[in-house]
Design an enzyme around this catalytic site. Structure first.
Site, PDB file in Angstrom:
ATOM      1  CD  GLU A 197      19.201 -22.223  40.899  1.00 23.74           C
ATOM      2  OE1 GLU A 197      19.748 -21.848  39.843  1.00 23.74           O
ATOM      3  OE2 GLU A 197      17.987 -22.097  41.102  1.00 23.74           O
ATOM      4  CD  GLU A 375      16.507 -18.491  43.510  1.00 20.65           C
ATOM      5  OE1 GLU A 375      16.155 -18.626  42.318  1.00 20.65           O
ATOM      6  OE2 GLU A 375      17.689 -18.355  43.866  1.00 20.65           O
TER       7      GLU A 375
HETATM    8  C1  FCB Z   1      17.431 -19.142  39.576  1.00 18.88           C
HETATM    9  C2  FCB Z   1      18.609 -18.348  40.088  1.00 18.88           C
HETATM   10  C3  FCB Z   1      18.274 -16.901  40.349  1.00 18.88           C
HETATM   11  C4  FCB Z   1      17.376 -16.324  39.277  1.00 18.88           C
HETATM   12  C5  FCB Z   1      16.196 -17.202  39.028  1.00 18.88           C
HETATM   13  C6  FCB Z   1      15.217 -16.685  38.001  1.00 18.88           C
HETATM   14  O1  FCB Z   1      17.871 -20.282  38.917  1.00 18.88           O
HETATM   15  O2  FCB Z   1      19.084 -18.897  41.288  1.00 18.88           O
HETATM   16  O3  FCB Z   1      19.493 -16.203  40.470  1.00 18.88           O
HETATM   17  O4  FCB Z   1      18.113 -16.083  38.150  1.00 18.88           O
HETATM   18  O5  FCB Z   1      16.632 -18.480  38.641  1.00 18.88           O
END
Ligand code: FCB
Length: 459
Positions: A197, A375
């Site tokens: 990110e 994710e």
């Molecule tokens: C994302 C992050 C991860 C975690 C999630 C909930 O943006 O990459 O580290 O904090 O959110």
């Protein structure tokens, strides 16, 4: 005269409506039906990765880096929490790999902590590398494919002290570290996530100033963007040198950004502009082989960077939510962003599974690269919404695959509760609940739901 003005007004009104209708057609308001969500999912394609994700600073415990320094500043982290021992993953790796087996995961995305591995500039910590090698062996024995993230937000303090991702030598220092990690770990790792990110790193660290280094400067944000792109490009090259079979990508945080009103042209333009800058500018740059940033309020960048070309083999999608963007003349930047209209998670983020299908379609249309959902998850302290959340997002993933989008894997955030950055420990994302004090891992209903969706395991 009045008639002319009237005609002009009508003409503009018609154009306005036409433009809104055009945008609305491109981005229809998708809805999954109850029927869609009830049907059993098709089998995942062969080799599909079904895993969980964590990040070093959030789970390991005992890290000293720019984040731990930030946590010492009063008021930075909710409830005054500090990462501290986190959930002691560093000492409980074997137990955690066993928990992955219990939920039938065949993959695990985790990050290696730069500040542990290179605590002093140029000085490697062999024991720390050894510990990650132990983790990799445990995963191999459990037949769990690793995806290793090289930078998940946290920086060694020695680098932060001279400017962090804006430091002129950050790209080189990071590439040096990435090459060393690939040299020492590459035999066990084929899938690398070079950066996590970079868009969040830039926005929260340099625009909103709520993450390290706590700056609010569009000019510095643009420098951070350029630094992260350069670092990615050089690191990709270094990893490939030591691990020729490496598959590389970056995990982008993708927010579905929609107009506050579907009949407001300014809202559409603002939502589009924000989406282009936040969601896509990083990979657009990779694809163009140029550092490109064009966003109102930021310095414009358009610089060649040869090493960017071919530096990603896949697109990593971190997807959590939808937000609405609307024109707000009184607000800074003349716009405001709010959570979308649907149900929300504990952090107030809208739960919008259709958005995952939408971003997967968009990423494929833009880049024509294989995609991993690197994710996706929900802050749900009670744990009772996670099962339906998981099923709906698995459905979105399966539907994208059925439409021809090459999604190669899905990583659920997270295996267990952990230190959620500025939100501290109250935000619970785990398939396993972590008990305060004992740090015991207790399965939530999400653990069973995750296992039920897993691809069949080999003999
Ligand atoms: C994302 C992050 C991860 C975690 C999630 C909930 O943006 O990459 O580290 O904090 O959110």
């Amino acid at each position: 005269m009045i008639r002319k003005l009237g005609a002009l007004g009508l003409g503009l009104g018609a154009l306005w409506l036409l433009a809104c209708a055009y945008f609305a057609l491109q981005e229809p308001d998708l809805r999954f039906s109850a029927e869609d969500l009830r049907r059993p999912l098709p089998a995942w394609p062969p080799g599909f990765l079904w895993g969980t994700a964590t990040a070093a600073h959030q789970v390991e415990g005992g890290n000293r880096n720019d984040w731990s320094r930030f946590e010492d500043e009063p008021g930075r982290i909710a409830h005054g929490d500090r990462s501290g021992l986190a959930v002691d993953h560093w000492n409980r790796m074997a137990e955690d790999v066993a928990r992955m087996r219990d939920v039938k995961a065949n993959a695990y995305r985790f990050s290696v902590e730069w500040s542990r591995l290179e605590p002093r500039e140029g000085g490697w910590d062999d024991a720390a590398f050894g510990r990650y090698r132990e983790l990799l062996s445990l995963l191999r024995e459990a037949r769990i494919t690793p995806m290793v993230t090289l930078l998940h937000f946290t920086l060694p303090q020695w680098l932060a002290d001279r400017g962090g991702v804006r430091a002129p030598d950050f790209p080189l220092r990071f590439a040096h570290f990435a090459g060393e990690a690939a040299r020492r770990l590459g035999r066990e790792v084929d899938l690398w996530c070079v950066l996590n990110e970079p868009n969040v790193h830039m926005y929260l660290g340099y625009v909103e100033g709520v993450w390290p280094p706590g700056r609010k400067s569009p000019a510095e944000a643009a420098e951070a963007f350029a630094g992260l792109l350069r670092a990615h490009a050089l690191a990709a090259r270094a990893v490939r040198t030591h691990d020729p079979g490496a598959q590389l990508g970056v995990a982008q945080n993708l927010i579905v950004l929609e107009p506050g009103s579907r009949w407001s042209l300014p809202d559409w333009l603002l939502a589009r502009g924000a989406g282009d800058a936040f969601n896509w500018a990083f990979y657009d740059s990779i694809q163009a082989g140029r550092i490109r940033l064009r966003s109102p309020g930021f310095p414009t960048l358009d610089l060649p960077l040869l090493e960017l070309a071919g530096s990603a083999d896949y697109f990593g999608a971190n997807y959590y939510r939808r937000d609405l963007v609307r024109l707000a003349p009184g607000a800074p930047g003349f716009f405001e962003i709010r959570a979308g209209p649907g149900p929300r998670n504990d952090l107030g983020w809208e739960i919008y599974p259709e958005g995952l299908l939408r971003v997967l379609r968009q990423a494929w249309a833009r880049y024509r690269m294989p995609i991993y959902v690197t994710e996706n998850g929900i802050a749900d302290a009670k744990g009772d919404v996670r099962p339906s959340y998981l099923r709906a997002h698995a459905y979105a993933t399966a539907r994208a695959i059925a439409e021809g989008v090459p999604v190669k894997g899905y990583f659920h955030w997270s295996l267990m509760d952990n230190f959620e950055w500025a939100e501290g420990f109250a935000a619970r994302f785990g398939l396993y609940r972590v008990e305060p004090g004992t740090l015991d891992r207790i399965p939530t209903p999400g653990a069973g739901a995750f296992a039920d969706l897993a691809p069949p395991q080999g003999p």
